[in-house]
Design a protein around this motif. Sequence first.
Motif, PDB file in Angstrom:
ATOM      1  N   PRO A 262       0.832  -1.211   0.000  1.00  0.00           N
ATOM      2  CA  PRO A 262       0.000   0.000   0.000  1.00  0.00           C
ATOM      3  C   PRO A 262       0.866   1.260   0.000  1.00  0.00           C
ATOM      4  O   PRO A 262       1.758   1.415   0.821  1.00  0.00           O
ATOM      5  CB  PRO A 262      -0.820  -0.131   1.291  1.00  0.00           C
ATOM      6  CG  PRO A 262      -0.781  -1.582   1.628  1.00  0.00           C
ATOM      7  CD  PRO A 262       0.542  -2.082   1.156  1.00  0.00           C
ATOM      8  N   VAL A 263       0.597   2.148  -0.949  1.00  0.00           N
ATOM      9  CA  VAL A 263       1.331   3.404  -1.086  1.00  0.00           C
ATOM     10  C   VAL A 263       0.317   4.525  -1.224  1.00  0.00           C
ATOM     11  O   VAL A 263      -0.605   4.440  -2.042  1.00  0.00           O
ATOM     12  CB  VAL A 263       2.275   3.377  -2.314  1.00  0.00           C
ATOM     13  CG1 VAL A 263       3.036   4.693  -2.425  1.00  0.00           C
ATOM     14  CG2 VAL A 263       3.240   2.204  -2.226  1.00  0.00           C
ATOM     15  N   ASP A 264       0.481   5.568  -0.434  1.00  0.00           N
ATOM     16  CA  ASP A 264      -0.405   6.730  -0.490  1.00  0.00           C
ATOM     17  C   ASP A 264       0.195   7.746  -1.460  1.00  0.00           C
ATOM     18  O   ASP A 264       1.312   8.239  -1.260  1.00  0.00           O
ATOM     19  CB  ASP A 264      -0.554   7.347   0.894  1.00  0.00           C
ATOM     20  CG  ASP A 264      -1.662   8.403   0.929  1.00  0.00           C
ATOM     21  OD1 ASP A 264      -2.243   8.701  -0.138  1.00  0.00           O
ATOM     22  OD2 ASP A 264      -1.942   8.927   2.024  1.00  0.00           O
ATOM     23  N   LEU A 265      -0.543   8.046  -2.532  1.00  0.00           N
ATOM     24  CA  LEU A 265      -0.042   9.015  -3.512  1.00  0.00           C
ATOM     25  C   LEU A 265       0.130  10.399  -2.901  1.00  0.00           C
ATOM     26  O   LEU A 265       1.006  11.167  -3.328  1.00  0.00           O
ATOM     27  CB  LEU A 265      -1.009   9.082  -4.701  1.00  0.00           C
ATOM     28  CG  LEU A 265      -1.018   7.895  -5.661  1.00  0.00           C
ATOM     29  CD1 LEU A 265      -1.928   8.186  -6.844  1.00  0.00           C
ATOM     30  CD2 LEU A 265       0.381   7.572  -6.147  1.00  0.00           C
ATOM     31  N   ALA A 266      -0.677  10.747  -1.893  1.00  0.00           N
ATOM     32  CA  ALA A 266      -0.521  12.048  -1.248  1.00  0.00           C
ATOM     33  C   ALA A 266       0.832  12.148  -0.544  1.00  0.00           C
ATOM     34  O   ALA A 266       1.528  13.168  -0.633  1.00  0.00           O
ATOM     35  CB  ALA A 266      -1.658  12.272  -0.254  1.00  0.00           C
ATOM     36  N   GLU A 267       1.231  11.073   0.123  1.00  0.00           N
ATOM     37  CA  GLU A 267       2.533  11.073   0.793  1.00  0.00           C
ATOM     38  C   GLU A 267       3.662  11.092  -0.225  1.00  0.00           C
ATOM     39  O   GLU A 267       4.676  11.786  -0.033  1.00  0.00           O
ATOM     40  CB  GLU A 267       2.636   9.834   1.689  1.00  0.00           C
ATOM     41  CG  GLU A 267       3.944   9.750   2.466  1.00  0.00           C
ATOM     42  CD  GLU A 267       4.007   8.497   3.331  1.00  0.00           C
ATOM     43  OE1 GLU A 267       5.036   8.290   3.982  1.00  0.00           O
ATOM     44  OE2 GLU A 267       3.010   7.733   3.323  1.00  0.00           O
ATOM     45  N   GLU A 286       5.883  28.972  -7.286  1.00  0.00           N
ATOM     46  CA  GLU A 286       5.061  28.601  -6.129  1.00  0.00           C
ATOM     47  C   GLU A 286       4.477  27.214  -6.339  1.00  0.00           C
ATOM     48  O   GLU A 286       3.922  26.903  -7.402  1.00  0.00           O
ATOM     49  CB  GLU A 286       3.932  29.613  -5.954  1.00  0.00           C
ATOM     50  CG  GLU A 286       2.978  29.261  -4.813  1.00  0.00           C
ATOM     51  CD  GLU A 286       1.733  30.123  -4.813  1.00  0.00           C
ATOM     52  OE1 GLU A 286       0.883  29.935  -3.929  1.00  0.00           O
ATOM     53  OE2 GLU A 286       1.612  30.984  -5.723  1.00  0.00           O
ATOM     54  N   ILE A 287       4.600  26.368  -5.321  1.00  0.00           N
ATOM     55  CA  ILE A 287       4.017  25.024  -5.352  1.00  0.00           C
ATOM     56  C   ILE A 287       2.805  25.012  -4.434  1.00  0.00           C
ATOM     57  O   ILE A 287       2.902  25.359  -3.248  1.00  0.00           O
ATOM     58  CB  ILE A 287       5.036  23.956  -4.916  1.00  0.00           C
ATOM     59  CG1 ILE A 287       6.261  23.977  -5.833  1.00  0.00           C
ATOM     60  CG2 ILE A 287       4.395  22.571  -4.934  1.00  0.00           C
ATOM     61  CD1 ILE A 287       7.311  22.941  -5.454  1.00  0.00           C
ATOM     62  N   ARG A 288       1.678  24.584  -4.972  1.00  0.00           N
ATOM     63  CA  ARG A 288       0.441  24.611  -4.202  1.00  0.00           C
ATOM     64  C   ARG A 288      -0.393  23.385  -4.568  1.00  0.00           C
ATOM     65  O   ARG A 288       0.008  22.546  -5.373  1.00  0.00           O
ATOM     66  CB  ARG A 288      -0.347  25.880  -4.503  1.00  0.00           C
ATOM     67  CG  ARG A 288      -0.794  25.991  -5.961  1.00  0.00           C
ATOM     68  CD  ARG A 288      -1.295  27.371  -6.289  1.00  0.00           C
ATOM     69  NE  ARG A 288      -1.880  27.422  -7.634  1.00  0.00           N
ATOM     70  CZ  ARG A 288      -2.244  28.546  -8.246  1.00  0.00           C
ATOM     71  NH1 ARG A 288      -2.096  29.714  -7.623  1.00  0.00           N
ATOM     72  NH2 ARG A 288      -2.767  28.517  -9.466  1.00  0.00           N
ATOM     73  N   GLY A 289      -1.592  23.305  -3.975  1.00  0.00           N
ATOM     74  CA  GLY A 289      -2.500  22.202  -4.281  1.00  0.00           C
ATOM     75  C   GLY A 289      -2.836  21.388  -3.049  1.00  0.00           C
ATOM     76  O   GLY A 289      -2.035  21.274  -2.109  1.00  0.00           O
ATOM     77  N   GLU A 290      -4.042  20.826  -3.047  1.00  0.00           N
ATOM     78  CA  GLU A 290      -4.495  19.972  -1.954  1.00  0.00           C
ATOM     79  C   GLU A 290      -4.336  18.507  -2.364  1.00  0.00           C
ATOM     80  O   GLU A 290      -4.672  18.118  -3.480  1.00  0.00           O
ATOM     81  CB  GLU A 290      -5.963  20.261  -1.621  1.00  0.00           C
ATOM     82  CG  GLU A 290      -6.212  21.679  -1.117  1.00  0.00           C
ATOM     83  CD  GLU A 290      -7.662  21.900  -0.761  1.00  0.00           C
ATOM     84  OE1 GLU A 290      -8.457  20.952  -0.947  1.00  0.00           O
ATOM     85  OE2 GLU A 290      -7.992  23.010  -0.298  1.00  0.00           O
ATOM     86  N   ARG A 291      -3.850  17.718  -1.430  1.00  0.00           N
ATOM     87  CA  ARG A 291      -3.576  16.310  -1.712  1.00  0.00           C
ATOM     88  C   ARG A 291      -4.383  15.442  -0.747  1.00  0.00           C
ATOM     89  O   ARG A 291      -4.080  15.367   0.452  1.00  0.00           O
ATOM     90  CB  ARG A 291      -2.072  16.035  -1.581  1.00  0.00           C
ATOM     91  CG  ARG A 291      -1.271  16.648  -2.707  1.00  0.00           C
ATOM     92  CD  ARG A 291       0.209  16.695  -2.425  1.00  0.00           C
ATOM     93  NE  ARG A 291       0.567  17.624  -1.351  1.00  0.00           N
ATOM     94  CZ  ARG A 291       0.675  18.931  -1.516  1.00  0.00           C
ATOM     95  NH1 ARG A 291       0.444  19.470  -2.710  1.00  0.00           N
ATOM     96  NH2 ARG A 291       1.009  19.716  -0.509  1.00  0.00           N
ATOM     97  N   ALA A 292      -5.413  14.820  -1.297  1.00  0.00           N
ATOM     98  CA  ALA A 292      -6.261  13.931  -0.501  1.00  0.00           C
ATOM     99  C   ALA A 292      -5.650  12.530  -0.488  1.00  0.00           C
ATOM    100  O   ALA A 292      -4.953  12.134  -1.424  1.00  0.00           O
ATOM    101  CB  ALA A 292      -7.672  13.884  -1.093  1.00  0.00           C
ATOM    102  N   PRO A 293      -5.894  11.758   0.565  1.00  0.00           N
ATOM    103  CA  PRO A 293      -5.350  10.388   0.612  1.00  0.00           C
ATOM    104  C   PRO A 293      -5.846   9.561  -0.562  1.00  0.00           C
ATOM    105  O   PRO A 293      -7.041   9.556  -0.892  1.00  0.00           O
ATOM    106  CB  PRO A 293      -5.871   9.847   1.950  1.00  0.00           C
ATOM    107  CG  PRO A 293      -6.160  11.068   2.768  1.00  0.00           C
ATOM    108  CD  PRO A 293      -6.610  12.121   1.802  1.00  0.00           C
ATOM    109  N   ALA A 294      -4.920   8.862  -1.209  1.00  0.00           N
ATOM    110  CA  ALA A 294      -5.248   7.994  -2.351  1.00  0.00           C
ATOM    111  C   ALA A 294      -4.275   6.825  -2.322  1.00  0.00           C
ATOM    112  O   ALA A 294      -3.142   6.928  -2.798  1.00  0.00           O
ATOM    113  CB  ALA A 294      -5.157   8.761  -3.669  1.00  0.00           C
ATOM    114  N   VAL A 295      -4.696   5.724  -1.727  1.00  0.00           N
ATOM    115  CA  VAL A 295      -3.822   4.569  -1.518  1.00  0.00           C
ATOM    116  C   VAL A 295      -3.951   3.614  -2.708  1.00  0.00           C
ATOM    117  O   VAL A 295      -5.062   3.270  -3.120  1.00  0.00           O
ATOM    118  CB  VAL A 295      -4.179   3.848  -0.209  1.00  0.00           C
ATOM    119  CG1 VAL A 295      -3.271   2.631   0.001  1.00  0.00           C
ATOM    120  CG2 VAL A 295      -4.050   4.813   0.968  1.00  0.00           C
TER     121      VAL A 295
END
Length: 409
Positions: A262-267, A286-295
């Motif tokens: 299992p790997v979380d793309l957000a991490e 500038e680096i931005r964006g929201e990263r939701a958990p996606a395993v």
Amino acid sequence: MPTVPAPPTAPPKPTWEPKQQEQPYWLRPTIRIRLTLLYGGMFLIAGILLLSIIYLLAAQALHVGSELPFKIVNGQVTSEVCNLPEKASPDSFNAAMNSCVNHQRQQALDTLLNRSLLALVGMSVIAFAFGYAMAGRVLSPLGRITRTARQVAGTDLSRRIELDGPDDELKELADTFDDMLDRLERAFTAQQRFVGNASHELRTPLAINRTLLEVHLSDPQAPPELKQLGKTLLATNERSEQLVEGLLLLARSDNQIVERKPVDLAEVASRAIDQTRSEAEERGVEIRGERAPAVVQGNGVLLERIALNLVQNAVRYNVPEQGWVEVTTELQPGQAVLVVSNTGPVVPAYEIDNLFEPFRRLRTERTGSDKGVGLGLSIARSVARAHGGRIVAEPREGGGLVMRVSLPV
């Protein structure tokens, strides 16, 4: 006063047709369905013809509408079926009997026809079911070939059909397919072995060169010209090492991932951003964006390489001022998605496919760039394919790219 030419406009954003949903299995015009309809239809036509012939022969034998072969002259006749007159002349009584007998014959023919139609419907259902089962049995080797081809399409070249049974056309097709897979696997393995061996052979001299250059650069008595030359050679050597590492990773990532965790793309994306943040600050991006958990299930190191390559490309190929990179992750039905979009130069739609080729860059030569070795997107695509996913790029309105990585969960 000379007219000022208008600034070049961005090329029109290409449109991609959404993938049409596959029809349900029962509605797809498969060979099995067509054979079933063919067998069942032929049986149904034959049954209708046979029923018509039987009905005509029965009607002819019963002489529907003919007169009675006898006549009543005197006496009394009673019947529980026919409605006969009690007091009537012999001619009227004979006519009533003739009508009653004809009616009984017609009822017998109608009953024969109705029961025959019911029997025909039942036999048709049985015939279609039997035809469907037989067609499935005959075409089962084709289904096995199709499943093997799908597994091979996922870069699993070790799969074979190994079809048993009579030496017919289907077995010949399966054996030919197995021979083709053998040749493909040998060629693919030889190519990967060559790339791996060549890359390993290049690692040693490059490491020696780097060590010698660093030793000479650490000498305080070295003249400035020699130090400048050493720095240039060290940068060139570092770029060659990156190229070798990229070739090794590209050769390794073309294989199917066997061990998955299992790997979380957000991490993974957050780690890639941390590694690129200093370079982004130097370039004013500038680096931005929201990263939701996606395993997802896969190899964490290779997946981190995808995110790192995409973020690095987005930072390096950006606008000089007020540039930004947006990195988002989300979980969708059946897949996890990593999206990296950025500002940057306008990218023509016809250049998109070329960006994924090794050593290819946008409007630059194959060598001579300080932004990388030209393997980043090629490695990202290979890693995505090895995980059963895909990566899609599209031009962003106003310049830049939108890179979308989809991986099955």
